[in-house]
Scaffold this motif. Structure first.
Motif, PDB file in Angstrom:
ATOM      1  N   VAL A 185       1.878   7.171  10.264  1.00 43.88           N
ATOM      2  CA  VAL A 185       1.787   7.177   8.801  1.00 43.88           C
ATOM      3  C   VAL A 185       0.800   6.122   8.333  1.00 43.88           C
ATOM      4  N   VAL A 186       0.962   4.902   8.868  1.00 46.65           N
ATOM      5  CA  VAL A 186       0.089   3.813   8.464  1.00 46.65           C
ATOM      6  C   VAL A 186      -1.347   4.085   8.890  1.00 46.65           C
ATOM      7  N   LYS A 187      -1.462   4.592  10.104  1.00 44.94           N
ATOM      8  CA  LYS A 187      -2.786   4.880  10.650  1.00 44.94           C
ATOM      9  C   LYS A 187      -3.536   5.891   9.786  1.00 44.94           C
ATOM     10  N   GLN A 188      -2.805   6.945   9.417  1.00 43.23           N
ATOM     11  CA  GLN A 188      -3.421   7.973   8.575  1.00 43.23           C
ATOM     12  C   GLN A 188      -3.866   7.356   7.253  1.00 43.23           C
ATOM     13  N   PHE A 189      -3.011   6.496   6.713  1.00 46.35           N
ATOM     14  CA  PHE A 189      -3.311   5.926   5.392  1.00 46.35           C
ATOM     15  C   PHE A 189      -4.525   5.011   5.435  1.00 46.35           C
TER      16      PHE A 189
ATOM     17  N   ILE B   8       0.857  -1.188   0.000  1.00 41.06           N
ATOM     18  CA  ILE B   8       0.000   0.000   0.000  1.00 41.06           C
ATOM     19  C   ILE B   8       0.890   1.233   0.000  1.00 41.06           C
ATOM     20  N   GLY B   9       0.281   2.367  -0.260  1.00 36.60           N
ATOM     21  CA  GLY B   9       1.050   3.608  -0.280  1.00 36.60           C
ATOM     22  C   GLY B   9       0.317   4.629  -1.118  1.00 36.60           C
ATOM     23  N   GLN B  10       0.727   5.863  -0.890  1.00 31.83           N
ATOM     24  CA  GLN B  10       0.090   6.991  -1.526  1.00 31.83           C
ATOM     25  C   GLN B  10       0.226   6.912  -3.046  1.00 31.83           C
ATOM     26  N   SER B  11      -0.726   7.520  -3.726  1.00 30.05           N
ATOM     27  CA  SER B  11      -0.645   7.572  -5.180  1.00 30.05           C
ATOM     28  C   SER B  11       0.640   8.267  -5.615  1.00 30.05           C
ATOM     29  N   GLY B  12       1.368   7.654  -6.506  1.00 30.93           N
ATOM     30  CA  GLY B  12       2.606   8.257  -7.009  1.00 30.93           C
ATOM     31  C   GLY B  12       3.828   7.956  -6.168  1.00 30.93           C
ATOM     32  N   CYS B  13       3.702   7.065  -5.176  1.00 32.85           N
ATOM     33  CA  CYS B  13       4.848   6.821  -4.300  1.00 32.85           C
ATOM     34  C   CYS B  13       5.784   5.756  -4.874  1.00 32.85           C
ATOM     35  N   GLY B  14       5.399   5.110  -5.951  1.00 27.02           N
ATOM     36  CA  GLY B  14       6.322   4.181  -6.601  1.00 27.02           C
ATOM     37  C   GLY B  14       5.930   2.720  -6.502  1.00 27.02           C
ATOM     38  N   LYS B  15       4.677   2.443  -6.235  1.00 23.50           N
ATOM     39  CA  LYS B  15       4.252   1.045  -6.107  1.00 23.50           C
ATOM     40  C   LYS B  15       4.347   0.317  -7.445  1.00 23.50           C
ATOM     41  N   SER B  16       3.834   0.969  -8.492  1.00 16.75           N
ATOM     42  CA  SER B  16       3.894   0.325  -9.810  1.00 16.75           C
ATOM     43  C   SER B  16       5.339   0.159 -10.266  1.00 16.75           C
TER      44      SER B  16
ATOM     45  N   LEU C  84       4.703   1.456   1.444  1.00 19.33           N
ATOM     46  CA  LEU C  84       5.792   2.188   0.805  1.00 19.33           C
ATOM     47  C   LEU C  84       5.586   3.671   1.092  1.00 19.33           C
ATOM     48  N   TYR C  85       6.618   4.291   1.644  1.00 19.00           N
ATOM     49  CA  TYR C  85       6.479   5.700   2.008  1.00 19.00           C
ATOM     50  C   TYR C  85       7.838   6.362   1.851  1.00 19.00           C
TER      51      TYR C  85
ATOM     52  N   GLY D 167       9.843   6.395  -0.555  1.00 20.73           N
ATOM     53  CA  GLY D 167      10.842   5.574  -1.240  1.00 20.73           C
ATOM     54  C   GLY D 167      11.350   4.383  -0.467  1.00 20.73           C
ATOM     55  N   ARG D 168      10.803   4.159   0.728  1.00 19.90           N
ATOM     56  CA  ARG D 168      11.254   3.006   1.517  1.00 19.90           C
ATOM     57  C   ARG D 168      10.052   2.237   2.032  1.00 19.90           C
ATOM     58  N   ILE D 169      10.332   1.048   2.588  1.00 19.90           N
ATOM     59  CA  ILE D 169       9.270   0.303   3.245  1.00 19.90           C
ATOM     60  C   ILE D 169       9.126   0.875   4.661  1.00 19.90           C
ATOM     61  N   GLU D 170       8.002   1.526   4.894  1.00 17.75           N
ATOM     62  CA  GLU D 170       7.779   2.194   6.175  1.00 17.75           C
ATOM     63  C   GLU D 170       7.306   1.187   7.225  1.00 17.75           C
ATOM     64  N   PHE D 171       6.593   0.178   6.765  1.00 25.27           N
ATOM     65  CA  PHE D 171       5.915  -0.708   7.710  1.00 25.27           C
ATOM     66  C   PHE D 171       5.734  -2.053   7.031  1.00 25.27           C
ATOM     67  N   ASP D 172       5.877  -3.113   7.792  1.00 21.99           N
ATOM     68  CA  ASP D 172       5.800  -4.442   7.205  1.00 21.99           C
ATOM     69  C   ASP D 172       5.233  -5.354   8.286  1.00 21.99           C
ATOM     70  N   ALA D 173       3.955  -5.729   8.168  1.00 24.47           N
ATOM     71  CA  ALA D 173       3.348  -6.491   9.266  1.00 24.47           C
ATOM     72  C   ALA D 173       2.137  -7.282   8.779  1.00 24.47           C
ATOM     73  N   THR D 174       1.611  -8.110   9.621  1.00 20.46           N
ATOM     74  CA  THR D 174       0.403  -8.865   9.288  1.00 20.46           C
ATOM     75  C   THR D 174      -0.788  -7.905   9.257  1.00 20.46           C
ATOM     76  N   PRO D 175      -1.876  -8.298   8.605  1.00 19.25           N
ATOM     77  CA  PRO D 175      -3.048  -7.420   8.568  1.00 19.25           C
ATOM     78  C   PRO D 175      -3.532  -7.046   9.967  1.00 19.25           C
ATOM     79  N   ASP D 176      -3.504  -7.991  10.875  1.00 16.96           N
ATOM     80  CA  ASP D 176      -3.974  -7.675  12.226  1.00 16.96           C
ATOM     81  C   ASP D 176      -3.110  -6.613  12.875  1.00 16.96           C
TER      82      ASP D 176
END
Ligand code: ATP
Ligand code: MG
Lengths: 259, 252
Positions: B236-240, B37-45, B215-216, B218-227
């Motif tokens: 950052v994740v919370k806001q998103f 996940i990540g903001q539009s234009g942050c480089g996911k594609s 992705l935030y 240009g880096r991986i900001e957070f990496d965790a299970t859905p729970d």
């Protein structure tokens, strides 16, 4: 603001980039030729789209090219007092050596080269080329090779048609408008006909076909930035092919038709 | 770490003066389902395209099955890519081919199947995305959501080991989106496919992910299970995931 020198520098770099890119694509085209047997379906499809569908246009321009050549020649002959029995000679030589190959190629660059650049360019900006790559399909084999091959084969064939039709056009105008007989025109043509001229015209056509296909594909692949980019690539492909055709034509004139 | 199927190390990518990826590190295990996940234009594609070498990194490396993918050439590159299926964000359907030809193209060009087999597989895959009745249409005749689904059918046509989905449910109605989610989950659980999905659709993300990475900058900001993502304190994740305009993420 860009200064003149910078602009020249940028153009120079662009030119070298393009030349290099065209050579690389040409090399990859030759490598892809090993896959001709498995790509017959794609190749014949392009033969049809590129060759057969261009025939009506080539026929129309050839009629008028032959006609105007005969008319102008007659006009100049009268002016300098040259005998009209050389009309067939004049028309035949001009058509077979220069007019047919060059004008067919220029028209072909406008019709087919532009079409290739637009099609490949659209595929580029809509990620269809990426999609081919992602599926392990080589875009040079799948898109470029059939198109260049079709241009290589079809331009000489169309020039053959064009030779024939332009001479017929010249004959018709000579008989109807200049008032010389079919026999006079044809004997002038026959007496001057050299197979070598004919062959040289076809060799030129082959090279022009290569230029058109290669430049069209290359400009298509370079496309960026959406619809504007596709428009730019299309224009570039026509301009660059036309310039290259005329430059190479001059080089051929020096090599093939020694003074 | 030999049980990682895909390993991304210190990936950097910039376009002209615009840095997009700034040192991405990510490991993806065999059979795992990752959602990015990540903001539009942050480089996911852009990140997704690096995994199958549609883009080359400026710096950093990508390993697939222990091999540096930058070293693949010619036939090895082709066989590497054939282990993947990719759904493009724009669907990227071949507009001169019918829906059925789009789905069957990879199979046909691989020359490993007879025409009748290809027809069968194509219909089967189109049924999975609910589009068997549109087999003979051209992409221009389809709606955006239908194109997406054809793209999905094309991506799964050769039963790939790894699936890359760029926004699989964007543009679909909630019901169709859920059918696609179920399909993705089924591919993961039943066929043990490894998958990387980019999505903005958090419902879909929670449903299909084993791990969610964000992705935030240009880096991986957070990496965790859905729970863990649901209950995180990371602002950052919370806001998103709650979709707030105010917070640490600034819309450029
Ligand atoms: N081929 C390219 N050339 C130049 N810039 C590019 C290219 N591809 C992507 N970018 C730039 O890279 C950045 C990231 O693009 P990307 O498509 O990865 O975004 P994204 O995270 O997928 O966004 P979205 O969620 O809107 O799809 C953007 O700023 C984009 O302008
Ligand atoms: Mg994207």
């Amino acid at each position: 603001m860009e200064y003149g020198v910078q602009s020249i520098g940028r153009r120079g770099v662009n030119f070298i980039n393009r030349t290099g890119g065209l050579c690389i694509l040409l090399g990859r085209f030759f490598v892809a030729l090993k896959d001709v047997p498995r790509s017959m379906g794609l190749i014949f499809e392009q033969f049809y789209i590129i060759g057969v569908k261009s025939l009506p246009l080539i026929i129309i321009i050839s009629i008028f090219v032959g006609a105007v050549t005969a008319w102008q020649a007659a006009y100049q002959f009268k002016f300098i007092g040259a005998p009209l029995r050389y009309l067939g000679h004049m028309v035949g030589k001009a058509v077979i050596m220069e007019l047919s190959p060059v004008l067919s190629a220029l028209v072909f660059a406008g019709r087919v080269g532009a079409g290739i650049a637009a099609e490949v360019g659209t595929m580029k900006v809509t990620e269809q080329i990426d999609a081919l790559d992602s599926m392990g399909i080589n875009p040079v084999r799948y898109l470029v090779m059939p198109r260049i091959l079709a241009c290589l084969v079809m331009v000489p064939i169309l020039v053959l048609f064009s030779d024939f039709i332009a001479i017929m056009g010249g004959l018709v105008i000579s008989v109807l408008g200049v008032d010389i007989s079919t026999e006079t025109f044809m004997s002038g043509f026959r007496d001057s006909f050299k197979l070598a001229d004919f062959r040289n015209g076809l060799i030129k056509a082959l090279v022009f076909g290569l230029i058109i296909g290669l430049v069209g594909c290359y400009e298509g692949f370079r496309t960026r930035e959406g619809a504007v980019g596709v428009g730019r690539s299309t224009t570039n492909s026509v301009v660059i092919s036309c310039v290259l055709i005329l430059v190479f034509n001059f080089i051929f004139a020096i090599i093939l038709f020694r003074l | 770490m030999h049980n990682n199927l895909i390993q991304i190390e210190n990936l950097h990518k910039r376009f002209n003066d615009l840095p997009v990826l700034n040192g991405v590190n990510l490991s993806i295990g065999k059979g795992e389902s990752i959602v990015v996940i990540g903001q539009s234009g942050c480089g996911k594609s852009v990140l997704l395209k690096h995994l199958i070498r549609l883009m080359e990194p400026d710096e950093g490396r990508v390993f697939f099955d222990g091999e540096n993918i930058a070293e693949f050439m010619g036939d090895s590159l082709v066989s590497f890519r054939r282990r993947f299926g990719m759904l493009f964000q724009s669907a990227a359907l071949f507009d001169s081919l019918t829906v059925a030809q789009n789905v069957g193209l990879g199979l046909k060009e691989s020359r490993r199947f007879k025409d009748e087999q290809i027809d069968e597989i194509v219909i089967e895959k189109l049924e999975m995305v609910g589009l068997a009745s549109s087999a003979d249409k051209y992409p221009a005749e389809l709606s955006g959501g239908m194109r997406k689904r054809v793209g999905l059918a094309r991506a799964i046509a050769n039963n790939p080991e790894v699936l890359l989905y760029d926004e699989p449910t964007t543009g679909l109605d909630p019901i169709t989106a859920d059918i696609i989610n179920d399909l993705i989950v089924e591919l993961n659980t039943r066929l043990k496919v490894t998958s990387v999905a980019v999505t903005h659709d958090m419902k879909s993300a929670f449903k299909i992910a084993d791990r969610i990475v964000m992705l935030y900058e240009g880096r991986i900001e957070f990496d965790a299970t859905p729970d863990a993502v649901r209950t995180t304190d990371n602002p950052v994740v919370k806001q998103f995931i709650t979709g707030q305009a105010r917070g640490p993420i600034q819309v450029r």
